[in-house]
Design a protein around this motif. Structure first.
Motif, PDB file in Angstrom:
ATOM      1  N   ARG A 187      -5.111  17.867   6.414  1.00  0.00           N
ATOM      2  CA  ARG A 187      -3.973  18.788   6.365  1.00  0.00           C
ATOM      3  C   ARG A 187      -3.671  19.420   7.717  1.00  0.00           C
ATOM      4  NH1 ARG A 187      -5.539  24.026   6.097  1.00  0.00           N
ATOM      5  NH2 ARG A 187      -7.717  24.435   5.625  1.00  0.00           N
ATOM      6  N   GLU A 207       1.760  16.804   8.068  1.00  0.00           N
ATOM      7  CA  GLU A 207       2.618  17.650   7.237  1.00  0.00           C
ATOM      8  C   GLU A 207       2.853  16.884   5.943  1.00  0.00           C
ATOM      9  OE1 GLU A 207       4.367  20.241   5.359  1.00  0.00           O
ATOM     10  OE2 GLU A 207       3.870  20.846   7.420  1.00  0.00           O
ATOM     11  N   ARG A 208       2.240  17.383   4.872  1.00  0.00           N
ATOM     12  CA  ARG A 208       2.329  16.668   3.592  1.00  0.00           C
ATOM     13  C   ARG A 208       2.832  17.557   2.461  1.00  0.00           C
ATOM     14  NH1 ARG A 208      -3.774  16.342   1.342  1.00  0.00           N
ATOM     15  NH2 ARG A 208      -4.166  18.565   1.528  1.00  0.00           N
ATOM     16  N   SER A 209       3.443  18.703   2.804  1.00  0.00           N
ATOM     17  CA  SER A 209       3.879  19.655   1.778  1.00  0.00           C
ATOM     18  C   SER A 209       4.904  19.044   0.823  1.00  0.00           C
ATOM     19  CB  SER A 209       4.444  20.928   2.420  1.00  0.00           C
ATOM     20  OG  SER A 209       5.563  20.608   3.235  1.00  0.00           O
ATOM     21  N   SER A 218       3.262  17.241  -2.434  1.00  0.00           N
ATOM     22  CA  SER A 218       2.378  17.929  -3.374  1.00  0.00           C
ATOM     23  C   SER A 218       2.854  17.723  -4.798  1.00  0.00           C
ATOM     24  CB  SER A 218       2.328  19.430  -3.065  1.00  0.00           C
ATOM     25  OG  SER A 218       1.723  19.632  -1.815  1.00  0.00           O
ATOM     26  N   LYS A 240       1.700  16.620  12.425  1.00  0.00           N
ATOM     27  CA  LYS A 240       1.896  18.010  12.832  1.00  0.00           C
ATOM     28  C   LYS A 240       1.646  18.103  14.336  1.00  0.00           C
ATOM     29  CE  LYS A 240       0.535  20.751   8.790  1.00  0.00           C
ATOM     30  NZ  LYS A 240      -0.453  21.715   8.310  1.00  0.00           N
TER      31      LYS A 240
END
Length: 159
Positions: A114, A118-120, A123, A136
């Protein structure tokens, strides 16, 4: 149903499906050299089935009847390998057993660092949806697209 009560050594008997079940009868036998009065007849179960099975009084959650195809299917929000089989209940009457439809569930985010990615947007992605993962800052690199399989029923499935 059978005529296998009190079969003497060396004799055979016929085992049949109990009505309303149908199938070819099988033969059971008592070995010729048997001297044990409690020895059970040796036999293999006949393959019994019914031509029709009544629909359940209450349709289980996750299943629905399709009038057009005249078949059972997974209801909206459910997926899987549907099996609709007739089995005998406690009184030997056929009942329909529906199994295989599971709730459709979101996918877990991919197991990526994380701090680096950037894996938001990934989710708990809904089945059939896609997302893109980026590096990122200060990391550099391209992006990668991920998709949650349509009809996902595995709560541990990663995108």
């Amino acid at each position: 149903i059978s005529d296998c009560l009190a079969v003497v050594p060396g004799e055979t008997c016929e085992i049949r499906c109990k009505d309303p079940f149908q199938g070819d009868p099988v033969v059971g036998n008592c070995p010729t050299n048997n001297i044990d009065p409690f020895f059970e007849v040796q036999w293999v179960s006949p393959d019994c089935s019914v031509s029709s099975c009544p629909a359940p009084e209450t349709v289980p959650t996750g299943y629905q009847w399709d009038n057009q195809t005249e078949s059972w299917q997974c209801a909206k929000g459910f997926a899987g390998d549907l099996e609709a089989i007739c089995i005998p209940d406690a009184s030997c009457s056929p009942i329909l057993d529906l199994r295989g439809c599971l709730p459709v569930v979101p996918c877990m985010p991919p197991a990526l660092d994380r701090c680096m990615y950037e894996r938001s947007g990934c989710s708990y992605l809904d089945p059939g949806d896609s997302c893109t993962i980026y590096c990122k800052a200060p990391y550099t690199g391209g992006s990668a697209d991920f998709t949650c399989p349509a009809g996902n029923t595995d709560p541990e499935q990663e995108v």
